[in-house]
Write an enzyme that holds these catalytic residues in place. Structure first.
Site, PDB file in Angstrom:
ATOM      1  N   ASN A 120       0.839  -1.207   0.000  1.00  0.00           N
ATOM      2  CA  ASN A 120       0.000   0.000   0.000  1.00  0.00           C
ATOM      3  C   ASN A 120       0.870   1.250   0.000  1.00  0.00           C
ATOM      4  O   ASN A 120       1.731   1.359  -0.894  1.00  0.00           O
ATOM      5  CB  ASN A 120      -1.131  -0.027   1.034  1.00  0.00           C
ATOM      6  CG  ASN A 120      -0.772  -0.234   2.484  1.00  0.00           C
ATOM      7  OD1 ASN A 120      -0.267  -1.277   2.860  1.00  0.00           O
ATOM      8  ND2 ASN A 120      -1.062   0.730   3.329  1.00  0.00           N
ATOM      9  N   ASP A 121       0.711   2.163   0.917  1.00  0.00           N
ATOM     10  CA  ASP A 121       1.270   3.519   0.792  1.00  0.00           C
ATOM     11  C   ASP A 121       2.754   3.599   0.380  1.00  0.00           C
ATOM     12  O   ASP A 121       3.570   2.820   0.867  1.00  0.00           O
ATOM     13  CB  ASP A 121       1.228   4.248   2.136  1.00  0.00           C
ATOM     14  CG  ASP A 121      -0.097   4.160   2.845  1.00  0.00           C
ATOM     15  OD1 ASP A 121      -1.040   3.607   2.295  1.00  0.00           O
ATOM     16  OD2 ASP A 121      -0.162   4.657   3.978  1.00  0.00           O
ATOM     17  N   GLN A 144       4.654   0.411   2.080  1.00  0.00           N
ATOM     18  CA  GLN A 144       3.971  -0.512   2.994  1.00  0.00           C
ATOM     19  C   GLN A 144       3.860  -1.865   2.282  1.00  0.00           C
ATOM     20  O   GLN A 144       3.317  -1.944   1.169  1.00  0.00           O
ATOM     21  CB  GLN A 144       2.577   0.033   3.335  1.00  0.00           C
ATOM     22  CG  GLN A 144       2.608   1.253   4.224  1.00  0.00           C
ATOM     23  CD  GLN A 144       2.942   0.882   5.666  1.00  0.00           C
ATOM     24  OE1 GLN A 144       2.098   0.457   6.414  1.00  0.00           O
ATOM     25  NE2 GLN A 144       4.203   1.037   6.041  1.00  0.00           N
ATOM     26  N   GLU A 151      -5.070  10.710   7.371  1.00  0.00           N
ATOM     27  CA  GLU A 151      -3.863   9.879   7.273  1.00  0.00           C
ATOM     28  C   GLU A 151      -2.836  10.563   6.369  1.00  0.00           C
ATOM     29  O   GLU A 151      -3.172  11.464   5.592  1.00  0.00           O
ATOM     30  CB  GLU A 151      -4.216   8.506   6.669  1.00  0.00           C
ATOM     31  CG  GLU A 151      -5.238   7.729   7.474  1.00  0.00           C
ATOM     32  CD  GLU A 151      -5.528   6.329   6.952  1.00  0.00           C
ATOM     33  OE1 GLU A 151      -5.545   5.393   7.760  1.00  0.00           O
ATOM     34  OE2 GLU A 151      -5.740   6.156   5.737  1.00  0.00           O
TER      35      GLU A 151
HETATM   36  C1  FRU Z   1      -3.000   4.647   4.842  1.00  0.00           C
HETATM   37  C2  FRU Z   1      -2.645   3.812   6.059  1.00  0.00           C
HETATM   38  C3  FRU Z   1      -1.781   4.621   7.014  1.00  0.00           C
HETATM   39  C4  FRU Z   1      -1.067   3.551   7.778  1.00  0.00           C
HETATM   40  C5  FRU Z   1      -0.861   2.479   6.733  1.00  0.00           C
HETATM   41  C6  FRU Z   1      -0.936   1.080   7.258  1.00  0.00           C
HETATM   42  O1  FRU Z   1      -3.299   3.900   3.723  1.00  0.00           O
HETATM   43  O2  FRU Z   1      -3.826   3.385   6.691  1.00  0.00           O
HETATM   44  O3  FRU Z   1      -2.490   5.525   7.818  1.00  0.00           O
HETATM   45  O4  FRU Z   1       0.144   3.996   8.325  1.00  0.00           O
HETATM   46  O5  FRU Z   1      -1.856   2.678   5.760  1.00  0.00           O
HETATM   47  O6  FRU Z   1      -0.564   0.160   6.296  1.00  0.00           O
END
Ligand code: FRU
Length: 489
Positions: free
Chosen positions: A47-48, A64, A230
């Site tokens: 993810n991020d 991530q 976030e």
């Molecule tokens: C955003 C999020 C962040 C967090 C991460 C966890 O997509 O929810 O806030 O740090 O992903 O994977």
């Protein structure tokens, strides 16, 4: 050590739970949907974007990552580098979960003056500042399981050491307390951290990245509040008249204008302590559904001077169940953020980075048999203010339609191929762009995504799609004066 083994156990259990979905590996999803020029993880979940920092000729991108499954789980920081923002080299995982928790989102900086004392001025440390998410506390619904930690690398991000006295910022008793974005701000001679705290952001400062002082809060009653805040960012941009403004990015999930996740921004002033707004308009960095948690690179050389951005090309509404199995999710193309003073107020525009020109192979006309792969750049020139439509389809009658009608710009993915994995996915997305004079529409197409840049990035719409065969038949109608396709690789 005791909690480390519990974390490992939770990780194993989580990966067992998700085994079922990993086993559904469709042999063709890699071939069919894996993008050619967008960054994807070597395998499994992403993810991020995290820790984006430029150093010594390399753009670092951490992300991530859960290397044991294709759905979200115990978070690590994956790592890749690029020398040109176009091709990416996979590197080993940079940060693993430890006894303080999973490694959630955060940023990375170069500590040139060695303020932290973790390197030397000859070899300044690269420092990652990230959120620890302690899974047992989270499971037990405690309130202080997210804290901030740091780690450092003395070999250009290849190996990392966690700081022994982590966490560097304890939790004050708020569940959502995460995603630190840190920058050295020379005008204030200190490190500044912006942190997402439930429904607002907190700003902290530090002389050394190890001790942090709270400066202010922003956003309680400002902006969109349909979900949790976030992944914030805070930086300066200069508009076309030479006026400097501060821009704050804040992602929100859910609560995006089309449902699920999206990223809003604010333009204002920052005095090293407090952020104040120029106007109260809620603006979105991207008007599509699939650009989330985007932040900008730090340490870009002054002679370059660009503010470079990249986002995660998905949406929490369906990210875990999109029909790719060997890997899940891609990043957007890197974009340059540009500030413009307009009659609608200050706007941040997103322009695909110039480096993408490297991808261009050959220009052909729509209808050319040369368009075989769904990997191209489509450019439409339109008569400003007039309606138009462009349908892109395949022989299975799958299609997407990009249209502008009565001031409404739309992207229709209701017949775009595989859409049934989530109820809200296969729909037509509409945005009011009646204030725009649309002259040019550029669409970066890459297997499972379309990124639409209007008037060189004045507005952007990023959308993912899963057609069963490449969408290569391009039909235009209405006020489209010219259409051109550049094959990309
Ligand atoms: C955003 C999020 C962040 C967090 C991460 C966890 O997509 O929810 O806030 O740090 O992903 O994977």
């Amino acid at each position: 050590m005791k909690s480390l083994s519990i974390i490992t156990l939770i990780a194993i259990l989580t990966s067992c739970e998700t085994r079922e979905s990993s086993q559904k590996v469709s042999e063709s999803s890699d071939k069919k949907f894996r993008p050619v020029y967008h960054f994807t993880p070597p395998s499994q979940w992403m993810n991020d974007p995290n820790g984006m920092v430029y150093y010594d000729g390399e753009y670092h991108l951490f992300y991530q990552h859960y290397p044991d499954s294709n759905v979200w789980g115990p978070m690590h920081w994956g790592h890749t580098v690029s020398t040109d923002l176009v091709s990416w080299e996979h590197l080993p995982i940079a940060l693993y979960p430890d006894e303080l928790g999973y490694i959630f989102s955060g940023s990375a900086v170069i500590d040139h003056e060695n303020t932290s004392g973790l390197g030397s001025s000859e070899n300044p440390p690269m420092i990652a500042i990230y959120t620890y998410h302690e899974p047992i506390g989270a499971k037990n619904k405690e309130i202080d399981y997210q804290t901030q930690g740091i780690a450092y690398s003395l070999d250009k991000g290849r190996t990392w050491t966690k700081y022994q006295e982590n966490p560097v910022l304890a939790n004050p008793g708020i569940r959502d307390f995460r995603d630190p974005k840190v920058s050295w701000m020379p005008e204030f001679e200190k490190w500044v951290m912006i942190l997402a705290v439930k429904d607002h952001v907190n700003i902290y400062s530090s002389p050394d990245l190890k001790t942090w002082t709270k400066e202010s809060e922003f956003g309680h009653e400002i902006g969109a509040h349909g979900g949790v805040w976030e992944c914030p960012d805070l930086f300066k941009l200069t508009d076309q008249n030479g006026t400097e403004k501060w821009v704050m990015l804040v992602s929100i999930n859910p609560g995006g204008p089309l449902g699920g996740s999206a990223t809003q921004y604010f333009v204002g002033a920052f005095d090293g302590t407090t952020f104040t707004l120029s106007d109260e308009e809620t603006r979105w960095i991207d008007h599509g559904t699939d650009n989330y948690a985007g932040v900008t690179w730090s340490n870009i050389p002054e002679q370059d001077g660009r503010r470079l951005f990249l986002g995660w090309m998905s949406n929490w509404q369906y990210a875990n169940i999109v029909p790719t199995y060997e890997w899940r999710s891609a990043m957007t193309v890197p974009r340059e953020l540009i500030l413009r003073d307009t009659e609608r107020g200050y706007e941040v525009h997103s322009k695909p980075v110039d480096e993408l020109v490297k991808l261009e192979k050959q220009t052909v006309q729509p209808g050319s048999p040369e368009i075989r792969e769904q990997v191209y750049l489509l450019t439409l020139e339109t008569e400003p203010g007039k309606d138009f439509e462009c349908t892109i389809s395949n022989d299975l009658n799958e299609q997407v339609t990009i249209a502008f009608e009565n001031g409404i710009f739309s992207f229709d993915r209701s017949k775009s191929g595989i859409t049934d994995f989530e109820e809200g996915f296969g729909v037509k997305h509409e945005v009011d762009f009646s204030d725009l004079s649309i002259e040019k529409v550029k669409v970066y197409v890459d297997k499972a995504s379309m990124e639409i840049f209007i008037n060189d990035g004045q507005r952007v719409m990023t959308e993912i799609i899963f057609p069963n065969e490449p969408l290569v038949k391009i039909n235009t109608s209405g006020a489209i004066k010219n259409a051109e396709v550049i094959l990309l690789q």
